[in-house]
Design an enzyme around this catalytic site. Structure first.
Site, short mmCIF file in Angstrom:
data_model
loop_
_atom_site.label_atom_id
_atom_site.label_comp_id
_atom_site.label_asym_id
_atom_site.label_seq_id
_atom_site.Cartn_x
_atom_site.Cartn_y
_atom_site.Cartn_z
N CYS A 188 6.40 -5.79 11.74
CA CYS A 188 6.32 -4.65 12.66
C CYS A 188 7.56 -4.45 13.53
CB CYS A 188 5.07 -4.79 13.52
SG CYS A 188 3.56 -4.71 12.55
N1 LIG Z 1 1.14 -7.38 9.22
C1 LIG Z 1 0.86 -6.81 10.37
O1 LIG Z 1 0.68 -7.49 11.38
C2 LIG Z 1 0.73 -5.30 10.50
C3 LIG Z 1 0.10 -4.79 11.63
C4 LIG Z 1 -0.06 -3.42 11.74
C5 LIG Z 1 0.45 -2.58 10.75
N2 LIG Z 1 1.09 -3.10 9.67
C6 LIG Z 1 1.56 -2.16 8.65
O2 LIG Z 1 0.67 -2.16 7.55
C7 LIG Z 1 1.39 -1.97 6.34
C8 LIG Z 1 1.12 -3.13 5.39
O3 LIG Z 1 1.61 -4.31 5.99
P1 LIG Z 1 1.16 -5.74 5.50
O4 LIG Z 1 1.61 -6.69 6.55
O5 LIG Z 1 -0.28 -5.75 5.11
O6 LIG Z 1 2.07 -5.90 4.19
P2 LIG Z 1 1.90 -6.99 3.03
O7 LIG Z 1 3.23 -7.07 2.36
O8 LIG Z 1 1.26 -8.23 3.54
O9 LIG Z 1 0.86 -6.32 2.03
C9 LIG Z 1 1.11 -5.16 1.33
C10 LIG Z 1 0.60 -5.34 -0.09
O10 LIG Z 1 0.78 -4.11 -0.75
C11 LIG Z 1 1.09 -4.39 -2.11
N3 LIG Z 1 1.67 -3.21 -2.72
C12 LIG Z 1 2.93 -2.73 -2.65
N4 LIG Z 1 3.04 -1.57 -3.34
C13 LIG Z 1 1.82 -1.32 -3.87
C14 LIG Z 1 1.31 -0.28 -4.66
N5 LIG Z 1 2.06 0.75 -5.03
N6 LIG Z 1 0.02 -0.35 -5.03
C15 LIG Z 1 -0.75 -1.39 -4.66
N7 LIG Z 1 -0.32 -2.40 -3.88
C16 LIG Z 1 0.95 -2.36 -3.49
C17 LIG Z 1 2.00 -5.60 -2.04
O11 LIG Z 1 2.02 -6.30 -3.26
C18 LIG Z 1 1.36 -6.39 -0.91
O12 LIG Z 1 0.45 -7.37 -1.36
C19 LIG Z 1 2.85 -1.81 6.73
O13 LIG Z 1 3.13 -0.46 6.88
C20 LIG Z 1 2.90 -2.50 8.07
O14 LIG Z 1 3.95 -2.01 8.89
C21 LIG Z 1 1.23 -4.45 9.51
#
Ligand SMILES: NC(=O)c1ccc[n+]([C@@H]2O[C@H](COP(=O)([O-])OP(=O)(O)OC[C@H]3O[C@@H](n4cnc5c(N)ncnc54)[C@H](O)[C@@H]3O)[C@@H](O)[C@H]2O)c1
Length: 433
Positions: free
Chosen positions: A272
């Site tokens: 983030c």
């Molecule tokens: N991690 C946090 O604390 C947090 C908090 C709030 C918001 N976010 C936001 O949420 C979103 C996801 O973050 P995250 O931490 O879960 O990421 P992450 O990398 O842990 O998980 C994302 C997943 O999406 C998969 N992926 C990528 N492209 C894909 C596709 N086309 N189809 C299916 N799966 C696909 C990846 O393989 C991965 O497993 C981001 O935009 C992030 O900024 C994250």
């Protein structure tokens, strides 16, 4: 019955079929919560290694236990890497990464996820974007891709945005008890988004538009980023002024209004803070030709912190008549923050790499090793034993993990640089950041 009313009743009766695209730190908890309240959920992810771990009952997200995963697998959770298994869905949630590529927003994962859903979109379904992104993304980017299906957003299907507020490792505030901001591109969409998230969380907060909801998330993260940069910059001069910033922060925190506590540290990491504010500054520059100066400044300060920590370490060793080269340094904590196995963009890794480059004999301790996809740690990972602590010329506390053996560090370390204020109140030989 209107299309929106039909979907709302399917949501209320839990007969709506849910797919969560992206099974990471955000998507997995959302999918499991949806199962817990009674939905059948497909968890789609392109990472076959992750899907295999999930199908085998192995969670790689610290806030999701293997037991919770096993229960979900029994009660309607189906992880898959095969898009054909998504089938016909009623509600789709997109939780894929939104990284930066060469400093610019990379929305390729969101585009790919939307294209996957467009191929399976049916009239009356709802698609919600949860990935963090700049204001306008849902309308300008996701909508046209979904409309390649031949269906029209608002008329034929519903579309909304709901930012994720998950805070990895936070034992008090989780998905269920943290209010969730919801939005839709029109009234029908908002009704459906509102109904879906009302079924998952204690409180929803509807806002006026998807762009407003997108801005909410970036406001929250930019606020945090800027305030961390503020105390980090103060930490860099307070030590030179001979003032204890940590005590000053404690005293400032007694003010019951108009102040919020932030503490210094070795920098920012995770998915983030190092990324999201830059989405907003990019949008401001790209659309308006203006500079979002707070973000540029906060990036500059927070990105400099690992270097500052290494400089402080070098000065401390120098005072002991030791060079960094050849000194044994034990680094405590490698993940980007406490109680998480998320290592993405961790400032600890930058500190470790720089010390190793300078020739230090660096060892690292980390109790939260990721279950899937080991990060590339350039130094030996060791247990935090009394022997390891006592053998180090310098111990650097980089993450305030609850497992940190603070008494052992205070009692046995020859010299400590505490970047997280963990040892405050204890007697030890060393310095606070
Ligand atoms: N991690 C946090 O604390 C947090 C908090 C709030 C918001 N976010 C936001 O949420 C979103 C996801 O973050 P995250 O931490 O879960 O990421 P992450 O990398 O842990 O998980 C994302 C997943 O999406 C998969 N992926 C990528 N492209 C894909 C596709 N086309 N189809 C299916 N799966 C696909 C990846 O393989 C991965 O497993 C981001 O935009 C992030 O900024 C994250």
């Amino acid at each position: 019955m209107s299309r929106a009313a039909t979907l709302v009743s399917r949501i209320d009766e839990r007969t709506a079929r849910v797919v969560v695209v992206g099974q990471g730190y955000v998507g997995l908890p959302v999918a499991l919560r949806a199962v817990a309240v009674g939905f059948g959920v497909i968890g789609f992810d392109v990472a076959t290694e992750r899907v295999a771990a999930l199908a085998g009952g192995r969670s790689y997200v610290s806030d999701v236990s293997d037991d919770e995963l096993a229960t979900a697998l029994r009660y309607g959770y189906r992880p898959t890497a095969d898009a054909a298994e998504i089938g016909a869905f009623d509600v789709a949630v997109i939780t894929v990464p939104t990284p930066l590529r060469e400093g610019l927003p990379d929305l390729s994962h969101v585009e790919a996820a939307a294209a996957t859903l467009a191929a399976r979109l049916r009239p009356g379904a709802l698609v919600v974007l949860e990935s963090t992104t700049y204001p306008g993304s849902t309308e300008e980017l996701v909508r046209p891709i979904l409309e390649r299906s031949g269906l029209r957003a608002g008329d034929d299907f519903f579309l909304g945005y709901s930012p994720e507020r998950i805070d990895p490792g936070n034992a008090s505030w989780g998905l269920v008890n943290t209010p969730k901001v919801v939005s839709g591109i029109d009234d029908g969409s908002l009704r459906c988004v509102d109904a879906f998230y009302r079924s998952l969380v204690d409180k929803v907060v509807p806002v006026n538009s998807t762009a407003e909801a997108e801005l909410v998330k970036l406001l929250e993260n930019t606020f945090r980023h800027v305030n961390i940069a503020l105390v980090n910059e103060m930490a860099m001069f307070a030590a030179d002024l001979g003032v204890d910033l940590w005590s000053a922060i404690d005293a400032a925190t007694t003010k019951p209004f108009g102040y919020m506590r932030f503490t210094p540290g070795p920098g920012v990491g995770g998915h983030c803070l190092p990324i999201d504010p830059s989405y907003l500054s990019w949008k401001v520059r790209n659309s308006l030709g203006r500079t979002f100066r707070f973000v540029e400044l906060a990036n500059d300060i927070n990105e400099h912190m690992p270097d500052y920590v290494v400089t402080r370490a070098a000065v401390m060793l120098n005072q002991e008549s030791r060079a960094v080269r050849g000194s044994r340094v034990l680094v405590l904590g490698l993940s980007y923050k406490a109680a998480t196995s998320d290592w993405r963009g961790s400032p600890s890794l930058a500190v470790v790499e720089r010390l190793a480059d300078l020739g230090a004999d660096v060892r690292a301790w980390e109790p939260h090793l990721p279950a899937v996809g080991d990060p590339d740690v350039p130094v030996p990972v060791v247990s935090c034993t009394v022997e390891e602590i006592a053998a180090a010329d310098l111990v650097i506390v980089l993450v305030d993990h609850p497992e940190l053996p603070l008494d052992d560090v205070a009692d046995h370390a020859r010299l400590v640089l505490d970047t997280k204020g963990c040892l405050r109140g204890r007697t030890y030989r060393g310095e606070l950041l």
